[in-house]
Write a protein that holds these residues in place. Structure first.
Motif, short mmCIF file in Angstrom:
data_model
loop_
_atom_site.label_atom_id
_atom_site.label_comp_id
_atom_site.label_asym_id
_atom_site.label_seq_id
_atom_site.Cartn_x
_atom_site.Cartn_y
_atom_site.Cartn_z
N VAL A 148 4.30 15.45 -12.86
CA VAL A 148 5.40 15.66 -13.80
C VAL A 148 5.87 17.10 -13.71
O VAL A 148 5.10 18.03 -13.96
CB VAL A 148 4.97 15.34 -15.25
N ASN A 149 7.13 17.30 -13.30
CA ASN A 149 7.76 18.61 -13.36
C ASN A 149 8.22 18.85 -14.79
O ASN A 149 9.05 18.09 -15.31
CB ASN A 149 8.97 18.67 -12.42
N GLN A 150 7.70 19.90 -15.43
CA GLN A 150 8.03 20.18 -16.82
C GLN A 150 8.75 21.53 -16.92
O GLN A 150 8.14 22.57 -17.11
CB GLN A 150 6.76 20.18 -17.68
N GLY A 151 10.08 21.49 -16.75
CA GLY A 151 10.86 22.71 -16.82
C GLY A 151 10.98 23.25 -18.22
O GLY A 151 11.07 24.45 -18.44
N ALA A 152 11.00 22.37 -19.21
CA ALA A 152 11.08 22.71 -20.63
C ALA A 152 10.75 21.44 -21.40
O ALA A 152 10.51 20.38 -20.81
CB ALA A 152 12.47 23.23 -20.99
N LEU A 153 10.71 21.54 -22.73
CA LEU A 153 10.41 20.35 -23.53
C LEU A 153 11.40 19.23 -23.27
O LEU A 153 11.06 18.05 -23.40
CB LEU A 153 10.39 20.71 -25.01
N ASN A 154 12.64 19.59 -22.92
CA ASN A 154 13.66 18.58 -22.68
C ASN A 154 14.05 18.46 -21.21
O ASN A 154 15.02 17.78 -20.89
CB ASN A 154 14.92 18.91 -23.50
N THR A 155 13.34 19.13 -20.32
CA THR A 155 13.66 19.08 -18.90
C THR A 155 12.42 18.63 -18.15
O THR A 155 11.59 19.45 -17.73
CB THR A 155 14.13 20.45 -18.37
N ASN A 156 12.27 17.32 -18.01
CA ASN A 156 11.08 16.74 -17.39
C ASN A 156 11.50 15.76 -16.29
O ASN A 156 12.48 15.04 -16.42
CB ASN A 156 10.24 16.00 -18.43
N LYS A 157 10.71 15.76 -15.23
CA LYS A 157 11.02 14.93 -14.07
C LYS A 157 9.72 14.32 -13.56
O LYS A 157 8.80 15.04 -13.19
CB LYS A 157 11.70 15.78 -13.00
N ILE A 158 9.64 13.00 -13.57
CA ILE A 158 8.43 12.29 -13.14
C ILE A 158 8.62 11.81 -11.71
O ILE A 158 9.66 11.22 -11.38
CB ILE A 158 8.14 11.08 -14.04
N ASN A 159 7.63 12.04 -10.86
CA ASN A 159 7.65 11.34 -9.58
C ASN A 159 6.33 10.59 -9.41
O ASN A 159 5.27 11.08 -9.78
CB ASN A 159 7.96 12.28 -8.41
N ILE A 160 6.44 9.37 -8.91
CA ILE A 160 5.29 8.51 -8.67
C ILE A 160 5.16 8.31 -7.18
O ILE A 160 6.08 7.80 -6.54
CB ILE A 160 5.43 7.15 -9.38
N ARG A 161 4.05 8.79 -6.62
CA ARG A 161 3.81 8.71 -5.18
C ARG A 161 4.97 9.31 -4.39
O ARG A 161 5.36 8.80 -3.34
CB ARG A 161 3.54 7.27 -4.77
N GLY A 162 5.53 10.39 -4.93
CA GLY A 162 6.60 11.12 -4.25
C GLY A 162 7.98 10.56 -4.45
O GLY A 162 8.97 11.22 -4.09
N ILE A 163 8.10 9.39 -5.05
CA ILE A 163 9.41 8.79 -5.27
C ILE A 163 10.00 9.36 -6.55
O ILE A 163 9.38 9.31 -7.61
CB ILE A 163 9.30 7.26 -5.35
N GLY A 164 11.19 9.91 -6.47
CA GLY A 164 11.82 10.61 -7.58
C GLY A 164 11.70 12.11 -7.48
O GLY A 164 12.27 12.84 -8.28
N ALA A 165 10.97 12.61 -6.46
CA ALA A 165 10.77 14.06 -6.32
C ALA A 165 12.07 14.78 -6.00
O ALA A 165 12.22 15.96 -6.32
CB ALA A 165 9.73 14.34 -5.23
#
Length: 762
Positions: A148-165
């Motif tokens: 999980v990339n957590q840039g801020a409380l409202n800026t989050n990006k999940i990647n599962i097995r590299g998909i979504g990165a």
């Protein structure tokens, strides 16, 4: 006459005897099946054991105070006697360490986790307890294969097995549901940080292409389940938490439950000034969920969630600022005082019914909305979204060619109405005043709909060997209506992707008691968003194709040492074709192109061990790790060949280990350690982020004031050794106007928090 008198006397004695007794029934919290051989204690003294049907009886003189129920493989719970119910129902949940006993709720055919031929991980109360509770996604990092990339409380990006990165600012290519209601938009965008862990019972994460079950989800599927009452009666809970950066969280929860119905309500307010400039955050949310019986075999469940958010955006910064001034916001975002705000709602209901003995149906309907406003340095964005949908699932237990089988089939439909408009941002003309809306730049309406038809069969050839096969047929179409007349470009058009057939096959085999191996092959896909289909000239790129992926996987799930040690191991290979790439055309503008193929090969391992010391202290060490070998098989863009390079945005490895220590009095201490490997920052692999390690500590201490009133004090330290690290990465950043590229979102330095929780049973 004597016989009549004797009969009356016997009836009177029996009536008196029955009046002095009360019946109870212990049930599995998920399956609602009776739990036999459960032990009932009062003041550490065994007073009853449940029969095969889960029942036990207590005498009237014992009906006071608090009781504990213990059963092998289940969590120990406490309950108070409800003197108004004829038969009091008590629900107990499987213990987190005995994952082999957990029923997978998200499966089309309910099945024990260990027998499921799929990589599924459970995030539960144990995982929630280790964090500060400000972002539910923090617990996801304990799952191997998820970052999980957590840039801020409202800026989050999940990647599962590299998909979504490769997503720029948000999560996509993952399907998500809350109590069966879709959370992912019709375009594939997903926001989970609106939900609080205090309202969630558990989260099931299915990794890899899952389209045969859930539709367009190339990366996987995430299922959230609302918290359920485990005993009858009325309860209330208040908690308040204070932390660094003036972070405050206040939660109020109330619940009421009977044998036939339950209702839960929660309100949360979370505020923070943030570590970085232009980083203040305010979110208020309310959630109501419940269920009640409808007829002899029916049940209706409902859910309502409302969220109001205003969060300023510090955005990413360059390497120089990251090293020397990490608390700074990006210059233009600070000057424009950029932020996002929205009101979001979700309403849904489902009806489950046993049609005949072995044939059941569950049908859900839902509606959701989102009204958003986002001033950005380059423009101001207004969005309005309304979605409606329905899903129905039939389950049949029968024999197929004399083989015991579970069959499921159904359909789902989702319709989304989306309008968007952009305006000039005149912040440079009004210094120090922040964003100011100017004239319109665009005005579009987009409608997208998809329909899924799915089916799956579980064949139980023997008690040890299970085989499953499934499929999904998906149709997706969208239209775009250009309502802006300030230019000569007309973007209006209709488009429909080709029908996608997604098969799946899998098998699991019990090689020994409590130990299973599995093999599966599944296909998945993700359709482009409307933004990705638009060319720089504003026309729809009708040649753009959905991403397609095939997942090959082999794994092991097993218990050891009398169920005190649980392990999982999975080895997988995912090949993705028609890779969708966000190609930058300006500082914050992108278009989508199909640019090649990627290989996602990886190894994941999970282990947890649970034991008790002689003085009753529970100790649970755990480890989860993933090794990622993700690369471009064939990738050429802008006349540059990146074939063979590592996929950017994904760490080379992740490792999480820790230990949970809980005393008999429920005082607890948690230690967590996380190590994250280097991350390629661009397709050329010319730059990498540094690897980093984080240590977090937390402790809590309960105080029983009365039999029905409990107080819990807790506190913790995040990033104990004040590690400087990038908590999120913006891949393929480009510096415009002679500026350095802004790759980095700095993670929080060492920070502290503490809280107080009050729980009362009426």
């Amino acid at each position: 006459m004597k016989i009549q008198l004797l009969s009356y006397l016997l009836l009177l004695c029996c009536g008196t005897l029955f009046a002095q007794q009360k019946q109870f029934k212990v049930l599995h919290a998920t399956t609602k099946k009776p739990v036999s051989n459960a032990h009932v204690y009062k003041d550490l003294v065994l007073i009853a054991v449940t029969a095969k049907n889960g029942t036990f009886i207590l005498n009237q003189e014992a009906l006071s105070g608090t009781y504990n129920v213990q059963a092998f493989g289940f969590e120990t719970i406490s309950f108070e006697v409800d003197k108004n119910s004829l038969i009091q129902l008590i629900y107990i949940a499987p213990a987190p360490e005995v994952l082999s006993e957990v029923i997978v709720q998200s499966a089309l055919n309910p099945i024990i986790l260990q027998k499921e031929a799929t990589a599924i991980n459970i995030v539960n109360s144990d995982d929630f307890s280790r964090t500060d509770g400000t972002n539910v996604l923090e617990s996801f990092n304990n799952v191997p294969g998820i970052y999980v990339n957590q840039g801020a409380l409202n800026t989050n990006k999940i990647n599962i097995r590299g998909i979504g990165a490769r997503s720029q600012y948000s999560t996509n290519r993952i399907q998500a549901y809350f109590d069966g209601i879709p959370l992912t938009s019709a375009e594939g965008e997903l926001t989970l940080d609106d939900f609080d862990q205090e309202t969630i019972e558990e989260i099931e994460i299915t990794k890899g292409p899952t389209s045969s079950r859930y539709g367009a989800g190339l990366g996987g599927a995430i299922h959230l389940y609302s918290k359920k009452n485990v005993s009858e009666g009325t309860q209330a809970e208040l908690s308040t938490q204070l932390g660094s950066f003036n972070t405050q969280k206040h939660v109020a929860i109330a619940s009421y439950s009977t044998a036939k119905s339950s209702i839960n309500a929660a309100f949360t307010r979370l505020t923070s000034d943030g570590y970085r400039e232009n980083g203040s955050y305010t979110r208020r949310s309310a959630l109501v969920s419940g269920n009640f019986e409808a007829g002899k075999t029916g049940k209706i469940s409902y859910l309502a969630n409302l969220t109001r958010l205003k969060a300023f955006i510090p955005s990413s910064i360059n390497a120089t600022d990251f090293m020397n001034n990490p608390e700074a916001a990006a210059f233009t975002w600070k000057k424009a005082q950029g932020y996002e705000s929205y009101d979001r709602g979700l309403l849904g209901a489902s009806y489950s019914n046993k049609i005949i003995e072995n044939f059941t149906n569950s049908t859900s309907v839902f509606v959701s909305f989102r009204d958003a406003y986002e001033p950005r340095p380059f423009d101001i964005l207004k969005e309005n979204t309304t979605s409606i949908g329905a899903r129905t699932l039939f389950n049949l237990t029968t024999d197929i060619l004399k083989v015991p089988s579970d069959a499921s089939f159904g359909a789902g439909y989702y319709k989304e109405y989306y309008s968007t408009a952009t305006y000039e941002n005149l912040y440079e003309e009004v210094p120090n005043q922040g964003s100011l809306q100017g004239v319109g730049l665009s005005n579009n309406e987009q409608d997208r709909s998809y329909a899924n038809f799915f089916g799956q069969i579980h064949l139980h050839f023997t008690k040890k060997w299970n085989f499953e096969v499934g499929f999904n047929v998906n149709t997706t179409r969208y239209s775009l209506t250009d309502l802006f007349d300030g230019d000569e470009v007309n973007q209006t058009g209709n488009y429909r992707f080709e029908t996608v057939f997604s098969p799946r096959i899998g098998t699991s085999y019990q090689i020994a008691t409590g130990k299973n191996v599995y093999v599966s092959v599944s296909q998945g896909f993700s359709t482009p968003t409307v933004a990705e289909t638009l060319t720089p000239e504003g026309q729809i790129n009708t040649d753009l194709k959905p991403e397609m992926g095939i997942n090959y996987e082999i794994g092991f799930k097993g218990n050891w040492l009398r169920n005190t040690l649980y392990t999982e191991l999975s080895v997988y290979s995912i090949q993705i074709d028609n890779l969708l790439v966000a190609q930058r055309t300006a500082e914050d503008q992108y278009i989508g192109i199909n640019a090649g193929k990627t290989n996602h090969n990886g190894i994941e391992f999970l282990s947890s061990y649970h034991f008790r010391t002689a003085n009753g202290i529970s100790i649970k060490p755990y480890l989860s790790t993933a090794f990622n070998f993700f690369e471009f098989e064939a990738f050429t863009t802008n006349d540059k060949d990146f074939s063979g390079n590592k996929l950017p945005g994904v760490p080379e490895y992740t490792m999480n280990l820790g230990v949970d220590v809980v005393s008999e009095s429920c005082a607890a201490f948690w230690v967590t350690f996380r190590s994250v490997g280097r991350i390629p920052l661009d397709d050329a692999n010319s730059l990498y982020s540094e690897n980093y390690q984080l240590v977090n500590l937390k402790a809590s201490y309960p105080i029983t004031l009365l039999d029905n009133l409990k107080l819990t004090i807790y506190g913790g330290i995040n990033n104990v050794f004040d590690e400087k690290y990038a908590s999120s990465i913006l891949t393929n950043a480009v510096g415009f106007g002679g500026q350095l590229p802004r790759y980095y979102y700095p993670g929080n330095p060492r920070n502290y928090y503490g809280g107080l929780q009050v729980h009362y049973i009426f």
